[in-house]
Design an enzyme around this catalytic site. Structure first.
Site, mmCIF file in Angstrom:
data_model
loop_
_atom_site.group_PDB
_atom_site.id
_atom_site.type_symbol
_atom_site.label_atom_id
_atom_site.label_comp_id
_atom_site.label_asym_id
_atom_site.label_seq_id
_atom_site.Cartn_x
_atom_site.Cartn_y
_atom_site.Cartn_z
ATOM 1 N N ASP A 31 56.863 59.013 56.638
ATOM 2 C CA ASP A 31 57.879 59.202 57.668
ATOM 3 C C ASP A 31 58.536 57.873 58.001
ATOM 4 O OD1 ASP A 31 57.107 61.836 57.760
ATOM 5 O OD2 ASP A 31 55.861 61.605 59.553
ATOM 6 N N ALA A 32 59.736 57.945 58.550
ATOM 7 C CA ALA A 32 60.468 56.719 58.883
ATOM 8 C C ALA A 32 59.669 55.803 59.805
ATOM 9 C CB ALA A 32 61.813 57.072 59.518
#
Length: 226
Positions: free
Chosen positions: A104-105
Site C-alpha cells: 500500500d502507498a
C-alpha cells in the site's frame, strides 16, 4: 549466450532507443574484445560488451528496494510511482520492470522488482509459501490472545470464503508486533488486526522471501543475484 544486435540490446536494457544508438555510440565508449564499437548493427554476446569500461546492467534484473511511504506500486495509478526511484535507464527497459506483488502507498519496507516474468511468477505464486515479515504499530494494546488466533489457521477475514493459513505473531511492545505470513491477500495484515478489534497505524515490511532492508535507507535499492 546468444549474439545480440547492439542497438536492439541497448534499447532493451534502457540505455537508449534504437534510433538513438548511433549517437549513443559516439558519446559513450562501448567496446567488445578490446575494440570500440561504432556500428549499432554489430552483434555480440552480452558478457562481451563494456560501457565506458564497466559491464552492462544484467540482462534480467531482480531489485530489492526499501519502499518509502507515499509511493504507489503500479504503472497506471495516479500518484508518485515507485519506479521513479529507479535510474531512468531501468525505467526504459523492455520488458518493463514491475513490482512482485504490491505494498500500500502508506506501507514501507522490503519490495522486490523485476523485469523477468518467470521470476515474478515464482515469487508471487501463493503455492510457494513465500515468507513476508511485517512490523505493525497499532492503535490499541495487544491482549496476548492474538498470537494463538493468528497461529490457529482458523481466522476468517470479512468477505473471504476460507480461513487464513497459520501466521506467526510476536509481540514486541504492547502496541508493536511482528507478523510473519505466507499468503498475500488484499490488505491482509491490516484486516487481520481489524479482525481482532485493533487497527494498524503504521506498517513496515521487514523482509520478503528472506531479503531484508535493514541496510537500505528509504528509497534505496540494490540489485540481487539471479
Amino acid at each position: 549466450m546468444s549474439l545480440k544486435r547492439v542497438d536492439a540490446h541497448l534499447s532493451s536494457l534502457g540505455y537508449c532507443s534504437r534510433k538513438e544508438a548511433k549517437l549513443f555510440l559516439k558519446t559513450n565508449i562501448l567496446s567488445a574484445k578490446d575494440e570500440r564499437i561504432f556500428d549499432p548493427s554489430k552483434k555480440f554476446q552480452h558478457a562481451q560488451i563494456l560501457l565506458n569500461g564497466e559491464k552492462l546492467d544484467p540482462p534480467k534484473l531482480l531489485i530489492l528496494m526499501h519502499k518509502p511511504a507515499g509511493y504507489i506500486c503500479s504503472h497506471n495509478d495516479a500518484g508518485v510511482l515507485i519506479y521513479s526511484l529507479l535510474p531512468q535507464r531501468f525505467q526504459n527497459r523492455n520488458p518493463k520492470i514491475s513490482t512482485i506483488g504490491r505494498l500500500d502507498a502508506d506501507t514501507t519496507g522490503a519490495i522486490l522488482l523485476t523485469d523477468d516474468g518467470e521470476l515474478n511468477h515464482k515469487f508471487a505464486n501463493p503455492n510457494k509459501k513465500i515468507a513476508k515479515i511485517y512490523e505493525a504499530i497499532l492503535t490499541d494494546e495487544l491482549k496476548g490472545d492474538e498470537v494463538g488466533i493468528f497461529a490457529s489457521g482458523k481466522l476468517m477475514l470479512k468477505g473471504d470464503d476460507k480461513p487464513l493459513e497459520s501466521a506467526k505473531l510476536e509481540i514486541i511492545e504492547p502496541k508493536i508486533a511482528r507478523l510473519e505470513i505466507t499468503e498475500g491477500r488484499y490488505h491482509q495484515v491490516k484486516r487481520m488486526f481489524a479482525a481482532v478489534g485493533n487497527k494498524v497505524t503504521k506498517l513496515h515490511r521487514v523482509s520478503f522471501a528472506g531479503f531484508g532492508v535493514d541496510d537500505l535507507a528509504p528509497g534505496e535499492f540494490k540489485i540481487l543475484e539471479i
